[in-house]
Write a protein that holds these residues in place. Structure first.
Motif, PDB file in Angstrom:
ATOM      1  N   ALA A 156       0.728  -1.149   0.075  1.00 31.48           N
ATOM      2  CA  ALA A 156       0.028   0.116  -0.158  1.00 31.48           C
ATOM      3  C   ALA A 156       0.875   1.334  -0.040  1.00 31.48           C
ATOM      4  CB  ALA A 156      -0.728  -0.045   1.274  1.00 31.48           C
ATOM      5  N   TYR A 157       2.096   1.153   0.824  1.00 28.79           N
ATOM      6  CA  TYR A 157       2.837   2.273   0.651  1.00 28.79           C
ATOM      7  C   TYR A 157       3.482   2.654  -0.545  1.00 28.79           C
ATOM      8  CZ  TYR A 157       7.341   4.748   2.473  1.00 28.79           C
ATOM      9  OH  TYR A 157       8.327   5.486   2.844  1.00 28.79           O
ATOM     10  N   GLY A 158       4.091   1.742  -1.246  1.00 31.48           N
ATOM     11  CA  GLY A 158       4.633   1.626  -2.616  1.00 31.48           C
ATOM     12  C   GLY A 158       3.606   2.335  -3.500  1.00 31.48           C
ATOM     13  N   TRP A 215      16.967  -4.407  -0.668  1.00 32.34           N
ATOM     14  CA  TRP A 215      16.343  -5.697  -0.516  1.00 32.34           C
ATOM     15  C   TRP A 215      15.271  -5.364   0.762  1.00 32.34           C
ATOM     16  CZ3 TRP A 215      17.236  -6.358   4.670  1.00 32.34           C
ATOM     17  CH2 TRP A 215      18.267  -5.930   5.145  1.00 32.34           C
ATOM     18  N   ASN A 216      15.322  -4.204   1.686  1.00 30.73           N
ATOM     19  CA  ASN A 216      14.650  -4.152   2.648  1.00 30.73           C
ATOM     20  C   ASN A 216      13.328  -3.601   2.401  1.00 30.73           C
ATOM     21  OD1 ASN A 216      15.223  -1.597   2.246  1.00 30.73           O
ATOM     22  ND2 ASN A 216      15.860  -0.824   4.123  1.00 30.73           N
ATOM     23  N   PHE A 217      13.027  -2.988   1.303  1.00 29.09           N
ATOM     24  CA  PHE A 217      11.664  -2.628   0.817  1.00 29.09           C
ATOM     25  C   PHE A 217      11.452  -2.880  -0.867  1.00 29.09           C
ATOM     26  CE2 PHE A 217      11.957  -0.284   4.774  1.00 29.09           C
ATOM     27  CZ  PHE A 217      10.773  -0.084   5.113  1.00 29.09           C
ATOM     28  N   PRO A 218      11.427  -4.153  -0.980  1.00 29.66           N
ATOM     29  CA  PRO A 218      11.481  -4.628  -2.536  1.00 29.66           C
ATOM     30  C   PRO A 218      10.719  -4.102  -3.286  1.00 29.66           C
ATOM     31  CG  PRO A 218      11.446  -6.518  -0.846  1.00 29.66           C
ATOM     32  CD  PRO A 218      11.012  -5.240  -0.085  1.00 29.66           C
ATOM     33  N   ALA A 262       8.845   1.573  -6.255  1.00 29.67           N
ATOM     34  CA  ALA A 262       7.538   2.553  -6.446  1.00 29.67           C
ATOM     35  C   ALA A 262       7.983   3.995  -6.440  1.00 29.67           C
ATOM     36  CB  ALA A 262       6.472   2.128  -5.741  1.00 29.67           C
ATOM     37  N   ARG A 263       8.676   4.361  -5.286  1.00 32.73           N
ATOM     38  CA  ARG A 263       8.880   5.687  -4.737  1.00 32.73           C
ATOM     39  C   ARG A 263       9.814   6.293  -5.931  1.00 32.73           C
ATOM     40  NH1 ARG A 263      10.498   6.627   1.235  1.00 32.73           N
ATOM     41  NH2 ARG A 263      12.927   6.019   0.800  1.00 32.73           N
ATOM     42  N   LYS A 264      10.660   5.593  -6.651  1.00 30.18           N
ATOM     43  CA  LYS A 264      11.422   6.189  -7.847  1.00 30.18           C
ATOM     44  C   LYS A 264      10.833   6.340  -9.076  1.00 30.18           C
ATOM     45  CE  LYS A 264      15.742   4.594  -5.443  1.00 30.18           C
ATOM     46  NZ  LYS A 264      16.094   5.570  -4.795  1.00 30.18           N
ATOM     47  N   PHE A 296      20.029   6.110  -6.343  1.00 30.89           N
ATOM     48  CA  PHE A 296      20.288   4.912  -5.406  1.00 30.89           C
ATOM     49  C   PHE A 296      19.522   4.652  -3.886  1.00 30.89           C
ATOM     50  CE2 PHE A 296      23.441   2.928  -2.317  1.00 30.89           C
ATOM     51  CZ  PHE A 296      23.249   1.798  -2.796  1.00 30.89           C
ATOM     52  N   THR A 297      19.152   3.481  -3.585  1.00 35.02           N
ATOM     53  CA  THR A 297      18.903   3.714  -2.164  1.00 35.02           C
ATOM     54  C   THR A 297      19.592   2.462  -1.606  1.00 35.02           C
ATOM     55  OG1 THR A 297      16.463   4.533  -2.357  1.00 35.02           O
ATOM     56  CG2 THR A 297      17.075   3.008  -0.349  1.00 35.02           C
ATOM     57  N   GLY A 298      20.583   2.763  -0.357  1.00 30.91           N
ATOM     58  CA  GLY A 298      21.390   1.632   0.157  1.00 30.91           C
ATOM     59  C   GLY A 298      22.450   2.372   0.992  1.00 30.91           C
ATOM     60  N   GLN A 302      15.432  -3.288  10.059  1.00 28.38           N
ATOM     61  CA  GLN A 302      16.269  -3.184   8.828  1.00 28.38           C
ATOM     62  C   GLN A 302      15.738  -1.844   8.028  1.00 28.38           C
ATOM     63  OE1 GLN A 302      17.418  -7.677   7.969  1.00 28.38           O
ATOM     64  NE2 GLN A 302      15.345  -7.349   8.421  1.00 28.38           N
ATOM     65  N   THR A 303      15.557  -0.614   8.240  1.00 29.16           N
ATOM     66  CA  THR A 303      15.013   0.358   7.417  1.00 29.16           C
ATOM     67  C   THR A 303      16.326   1.476   7.871  1.00 29.16           C
ATOM     68  OG1 THR A 303      13.761   1.829   8.668  1.00 29.16           O
ATOM     69  CG2 THR A 303      12.854  -0.043   8.289  1.00 29.16           C
ATOM     70  N   CYS A 304      16.513   2.473   6.965  1.00 27.66           N
ATOM     71  CA  CYS A 304      17.336   3.364   7.135  1.00 27.66           C
ATOM     72  C   CYS A 304      16.948   4.423   8.033  1.00 27.66           C
ATOM     73  CB  CYS A 304      17.527   4.157   5.788  1.00 27.66           C
ATOM     74  SG  CYS A 304      18.159   3.177   4.540  1.00 27.66           S
TER      75      CYS A 304
HETATM   76  C1  SIN Z   1      10.984   4.154   4.633  1.00 30.51           C
HETATM   77  O1  SIN Z   1      10.707   4.452   3.486  1.00 30.51           O
HETATM   78  O2  SIN Z   1      10.353   4.267   5.664  1.00 30.51           O
HETATM   79  C2  SIN Z   1      12.387   3.360   4.801  1.00 30.51           C
HETATM   80  C3  SIN Z   1      13.168   3.328   3.541  1.00 30.51           C
HETATM   81  C4  SIN Z   1      14.477   2.803   3.930  1.00 30.51           C
HETATM   82  O3  SIN Z   1      14.731   2.234   4.734  1.00 30.51           O
HETATM   83  O4  SIN Z   1      15.479   3.119   3.025  1.00 30.51           O
END
Ligand code: SIN
Length: 489
Positions: free
Chosen positions: A109-111, A155-158, A163-165, A231-233, A287-289
């Motif tokens: 739903a978020y994506g 891999w943490n939000f596959p 979708a966000r990008k 890039f996200t990582g 496991q999120t940033c």
């Molecule tokens: C988020 O969108 O809330 C987290 C994204 C991430 O961990 O890179």
């Protein structure tokens, strides 16, 4: 497979120029909760990545020439299909990534929300007219799509990180090539299947799955036909990719590592702070940033907060994300668990105390070492390894402080600047702290801040650019200045 109703959503090949491409070798996608094979996916490489860039380049003109409302209609259909298939997409995500099914469906739903949001926002790419310094001139500003966008996603939000990008890129009129993480390609390929069903034209959205990250990354960062790279990582990998982009002066946006402070002041609503810390820290097993990385608690409320927080963490249930009631799934790999366990061990040697958890493994009945128990450490100081590094696991280090200024200074004592959180009621303190924190996003009396309407991104070594919100389109647009002269009679 595991109650997936629409089996056509499980794809085994890269999606390039509107068709599915097989390769000679395969990548095995394993369920991190069980170690079982979920599916094998063709292992693409440099050739396929170049094909995808070429396809995106070819599709660019027609896509960018489409009126924004036509692009929006197609994107809206893509969003509708994602939501209609939320349960299947969530199951696929849990199988390859591990997060609990309810959280995985939340990620879908978020994506999807980014696709819905940007489909609308793409219609509002306004230009400007600017008063000119002479009567015979007019200054006009228009915005145009930057071109082909290449992305590497984690891999943490596959689903949601793609979708966000992609949503912002497609809404702006760009075409898109993504290399998803090899641990979690199935969610990306299912998105491609739905993009095709939605009628997104061939070449507009391409997914290339391959294990040779270096070689494929080189194509995506150095190809002259790619105008923008995102890039996200990790910060370390992000830095290397930025330098590769320099050779063709690409526009870059980077969503990199974090070391989020979560500050509880003595005027805070402690029960709300406990709920916020629990949600922010243990989402996706830490496991999120933007996960809370360090919890700073003012001395006056230290005992109360710690006792209530430990009680709350004890309610978390660790296990296979497809089992009912599970709130903490496995970590992505045993290596990831080992890194977290090492940080805990080194910090304990430096004086930290484990008051909860601190163990590898799911429970006494499972030998799977991909799990790490939800953990709380006390007597932590800001110089310990657990506070100085991004934990990326389910561990909460609690650090005591005396004064507001000390909390701000310790919170800022890191190279990272992605998300920060604090709980307080005093309005003067709220402004002082919000303005004093060197972070791109600040949750004030709130532990979950991510949504499609808000600008997600960091400062310092946490990256640049913003994703989501009206600002998210800017990264995919070029500003063009038109100077119209000769207007005098
Ligand atoms: C988020 O969108 O809330 C987290 C994204 C991430 O961990 O890179």
């Amino acid at each position: 497979m595991h109650n997936i109703k629409d089996k056509q959503l499980i794809k085994h090949f890269s999606y390039i120029n509107g068709s599915w491409h097989s390769s000679e070798t395969n990548i095995d996608v394993l369920n991190p909760a069980t170690g079982e094979l979920v599916a094998s996916v063709s292992n693409a490489g440099v050739v396929e990545t170049e094909m995808a860039v070429k396809a995106a380049k070819k599709a660019l003109k027609a896509w960018s020439n489409k009126p924004a409302n036509e692009r929006a209609k197609l994107m809206r259909t893509w969003f509708d299909l994602m939501m209609a298939n939320q349960d299947d997409l969530g199951r696929i995500l849990t199988l390859e990534q591990g997060k609990p099914l309810a959280e995985a469906k939340g990620e879908i739903a978020y994506g999807a929300a980014f696709i819905e949001w940007f489909a609308e926002e793409g219609k509002r790419v306004y230009g400007d007219t600017i008063p000119a310094p002479a009567n015979d001139k007019r200054i006009i500003v228009i915005k145009q799509p930057i071109g082909v966008v290449a992305a590497i996603t984690p891999w943490n939000f596959p689903n949601a990180m793609i979708a966000r990008k992609a949503a912002a890129a497609l809404a702006a009129g760009c075409t898109f090539v993504v290399r998803p993480a090899t641990q979690t390609p199935l969610s990306a390929l299912a998105m491609a299947e739905l993009a095709e069903r939605a009628g997104i034209p061939a070449g507009v959205f391409n997914v290339v799955v391959g294990s040779d990250a270096k070689a494929m990354g080189k194509v995506l960062t150095e190809h002259p036909d790619v105008a923008k790279f995102t890039f996200t990582g990790s910060t370390a990998v992000g830095k290397a990719l930025i330098s590769q982009c320099a050779s063709t002066v690409k526009k870059v946006s980077m969503e990199l590592g974090g070391n989020a402070p979560f500050i509880v002041f003595d005027d805070a609503d402690i029960d709300a702070a406990v709920r916020g810390a629990l949600a922010s820290k243990y989402r996706n097993a830490g496991q999120t940033c933007v996960c809370t990385n360090r919890i700073f608690v003012q001395q006056g409320v230290l005992t109360e907060f710690t006792e209530k927080f430990v009680k709350a963490v004890q309610t978390l249930s660790v296990g296979n994300g497809l089992s009912a009631g599970v709130t903490i799934g496995p970590m992505i790999s045993v290596e990831a668990v080992t890194e977290v366990a090492n940080l805990v061990e080194k910090s304990v040697q430096a004086g930290a105390k484990v008051v909860l958890g601190g163990q590898q493994g799911c429970d006494s009945t499972s030998a799977n070492q991909n799990f790490y128990q939800p953990t709380v450490l006390t007597s932590v100081t800001n110089d310990m390894p657990i506070a100085q590094n991004e934990i990326f696991g389910p561990v909460s280090p609690i650090i005591a402080f005396e004064e507001e200024a000390q909390a701000i200074s310790m919170a800022n004592d890191t190279e990272f600047g992605l998300a920060a959180y604090f709980y307080a009621r005093d309005i003067g303190r709220i402004w002082r702290v919000a303005e004093g924190l060197e972070y791109g996003m600040v949750g004030i009396n709130e532990g979950i801040i991510s949504n499609a309407a808000a600008p997600f991104g960091g400062v310092k070594q946490s990256g640049n650019g913003r994703e989501g919100s009206k600002y998210g389109l800017d990264d995919y647009l070029e500003i063009k200045y038109l100077c119209m002269g000769g207007l005098d009679k």
